[in-house]
Design a protein around this motif. Structure first.
Motif, PDB file in Angstrom:
ATOM      1  N   GLU A  49       6.044   3.597  -0.832  1.00 20.11           N
ATOM      2  CA  GLU A  49       7.112   2.771  -1.923  1.00 20.11           C
ATOM      3  C   GLU A  49       7.413   1.879  -1.638  1.00 20.11           C
ATOM      4  O   GLU A  49       7.660   0.822  -1.721  1.00 20.11           O
ATOM      5  N   GLN A  50       8.765   2.364  -1.078  1.00 23.10           N
ATOM      6  CA  GLN A  50       9.990   2.298  -0.896  1.00 23.10           C
ATOM      7  C   GLN A  50       9.978   1.278   0.235  1.00 23.10           C
ATOM      8  O   GLN A  50      10.248   0.182   0.683  1.00 23.10           O
ATOM      9  N   LEU A  51       9.170   1.808   1.600  1.00 20.43           N
ATOM     10  CA  LEU A  51       8.962   0.685   2.666  1.00 20.43           C
ATOM     11  C   LEU A  51       8.006  -0.619   2.046  1.00 20.43           C
ATOM     12  O   LEU A  51       8.495  -1.766   3.224  1.00 20.43           O
ATOM     13  N   LEU A  52       7.620  -0.553   1.529  1.00 17.82           N
ATOM     14  CA  LEU A  52       6.646  -1.837   1.481  1.00 17.82           C
ATOM     15  C   LEU A  52       7.123  -2.604   0.500  1.00 17.82           C
ATOM     16  O   LEU A  52       7.035  -3.538   0.315  1.00 17.82           O
ATOM     17  N   ALA A  53       8.303  -2.251  -0.311  1.00 18.73           N
ATOM     18  CA  ALA A  53       8.767  -2.966  -0.966  1.00 18.73           C
ATOM     19  C   ALA A  53      10.077  -3.663  -0.159  1.00 18.73           C
ATOM     20  O   ALA A  53      10.866  -4.833  -0.569  1.00 18.73           O
ATOM     21  N   LEU A  87      -0.751   3.300  -0.361  1.00 21.42           N
ATOM     22  CA  LEU A  87      -1.413   1.950   0.088  1.00 21.42           C
ATOM     23  C   LEU A  87      -2.597   1.746   0.058  1.00 21.42           C
ATOM     24  O   LEU A  87      -3.178   0.721  -0.080  1.00 21.42           O
ATOM     25  N   HIS A  88      -3.687   3.041  -0.100  1.00 21.29           N
ATOM     26  CA  HIS A  88      -4.771   2.228  -1.335  1.00 21.29           C
ATOM     27  C   HIS A  88      -4.844   1.894  -2.478  1.00 21.29           C
ATOM     28  O   HIS A  88      -5.156   0.689  -2.708  1.00 21.29           O
ATOM     29  N   LYS A  89      -3.959   2.613  -3.038  1.00 15.40           N
ATOM     30  CA  LYS A  89      -3.154   2.019  -4.254  1.00 15.40           C
ATOM     31  C   LYS A  89      -3.212   0.424  -4.512  1.00 15.40           C
ATOM     32  O   LYS A  89      -3.640  -0.454  -4.893  1.00 15.40           O
ATOM     33  N   GLN A  90      -2.570   0.274  -3.329  1.00 18.56           N
ATOM     34  CA  GLN A  90      -1.837  -1.107  -3.215  1.00 18.56           C
ATOM     35  C   GLN A  90      -2.937  -2.075  -2.621  1.00 18.56           C
ATOM     36  O   GLN A  90      -2.632  -3.536  -2.243  1.00 18.56           O
ATOM     37  N   GLY A  91      -3.773  -1.934  -2.311  1.00 16.11           N
ATOM     38  CA  GLY A  91      -5.121  -2.167  -1.685  1.00 16.11           C
ATOM     39  C   GLY A  91      -4.837  -2.721   0.041  1.00 16.11           C
ATOM     40  O   GLY A  91      -6.070  -3.571   0.417  1.00 16.11           O
ATOM     41  N   TYR A  92      -4.311  -1.912   0.684  1.00 19.42           N
ATOM     42  CA  TYR A  92      -4.536  -1.480   2.193  1.00 19.42           C
ATOM     43  C   TYR A  92      -6.124  -0.374   2.175  1.00 19.42           C
ATOM     44  O   TYR A  92      -5.980   0.372   1.859  1.00 19.42           O
ATOM     45  N   GLU A  93      -6.569  -0.934   3.933  1.00 23.15           N
ATOM     46  CA  GLU A  93      -7.441   0.229   3.965  1.00 23.15           C
ATOM     47  C   GLU A  93      -7.051   0.688   5.497  1.00 23.15           C
ATOM     48  O   GLU A  93      -6.445   0.240   6.188  1.00 23.15           O
TER      49      GLU A  93
END
Length: 352
Positions: free
Chosen positions: A242-246, A271-277
């Motif tokens: 979460e912090q990395l993608l923020a 990552l899955h929660k954020q829509g990344y495969e």
């Protein structure tokens, strides 16, 4: 339940003074011949004697009566028997299997942060009735020295203290090299590190090994993310992702290397929660070789020493008929597993 064996009865049976028996069973060694010390303890335990207040007394006395050699083990803080951790559960299984095959058993002596002076007093009383001690995980240096002084035959797993005890560690250089080679061959040119247990030997070793493996191929480590309050579990992996993608300033790296398998699982969940495969948009792998690599979808690309083998090697060192005159530092080679969590580098990192 039978009557508790008295020190007076032990003295009468062995033909020695009750004072000598009392000193030996209370842990005194100064001025007492080793042969007398061992003779008294071996006889006392074989007859079912157990010092008052000793939390491990039932296990040890019963195993001695059955003629079973005993090996103690201690867990690093904050681990307990109920949450031994994914990695050390595997290590203990390997140790248990080897000792069972050798006609011996393990006994849990406590966790690093719960040991008291009373515990150490009891350790001194039972040390000659045990084959040795296995320390699972990095603990306070002075504590290792203190335990080594008492037990003599000590094996330190996943950490080392040269000149004090044997050690068994995983080959992190080999593990990270294999992961970087795999990801590089898939076309990845940007990497991120999801670290765990910051401040420990294991974290330092794995991060430095990853940086060296990347440097050999002139590849950048774009980001390093550590958990806010330490730890190396699913929750920490999730929060680190979460912090990395923020960080919206930079495009996310296409290959993420995690400290262990549980952190990789938490990372994948976020990552899955954020829509990344995972495996298509971002590849995730771990320095690990435990059951989490194939416990769920996607299977996890991972590399590391097999922890059961580390446990078996500890058993071999402890149970050796002839103890080496020097301390051994064993580094276990890494195995590699190609899972679904990694794939070819994407042209553009995108969400579903």
């Amino acid at each position: 339940m039978g009557k508790r064996l008295s020190q007076k009865k032990i003295a009468e049976d062995l033909g020695v003074s009750q004072t000598l028996v009392s000193m030996v069973l209370n842990g005194r060694t100064e001025g007492i011949a080793k042969s007398s010390y061992e003779k008294i303890w071996e006889y006392a335990l074989s007859q079912g004697y157990s010092p008052r207040g000793m939390k491990m007394e039932v296990d040890i006395s019963s195993q001695m009566q059955m003629g079973l050699p005993t090996v103690g083990y201690i867990l690093r803080a904050p681990l307990r028997l109920a949450n031994k951790s994914n990695f050390y559960s595997h290590v203990h299984q390997g140790l248990h299997d080897y000792l069972t095959e050798s006609g011996a058993k393990t006994v849990f002596l406590g966790s690093e942060d719960l040991l008291t002076d009373e515990d150490f007093a009891q350790f001194k009383k039972i040390r000659l009735s045990m084959r040795g001690l296995v320390i699972m995980g990095e603990i306070n240096t002075e504590l290792v020295r203190r335990l080594s002084d008492i037990f003599g035959h000590v094996v330190y797993i996943a950490a080392r203290l040269p000149g004090v005890c044997h050690s068994i560690t995983s080959n992190d250089v080999d593990a990270t090299r294999k992961l970087v080679e795999h990801l590089s061959d898939l076309g990845h040119r940007s990497f991120a590190w999801i670290g765990g247990s910051p401040g420990t030997m294991r974290h330092k070793s794995r991060l430095e090994s990853l940086e060296a493996a990347l440097a050999q191929r002139n590849l950048p480590l774009l980001a390093k993310q550590l958990p806010a309050i330490g730890g190396a579990d699913w929750k920490e992996g999730y929060e680190c992702a979460e912090q990395l993608l923020a960080n919206k300033k930079n495009k996310p790296a296409t290959a993420w290397v995690c400290f262990n398998g549980l952190m990789a699982r938490g990372t994948i969940a976020y990552l899955h929660k954020q829509g990344y495969e995972v495996g298509r948009d971002i590849s995730v792998c771990a320095v690990d070789c435990t059951r989490v690599r194939d416990s769920e979808w996607p299977t996890l690309t991972a590399s590391g020493a097999i922890p059961e083998e580390m446990g078996r090697l500890a058993g071999e060192l402890i149970m050796a008929e002839k103890q080496p005159s020097f301390f051994q530092d064993i580094v276990v080679p890494a195995s590699f597993f190609d899972g679904q969590s990694t794939g070819p580098a994407p042209v553009n990192t995108r969400k579903r």
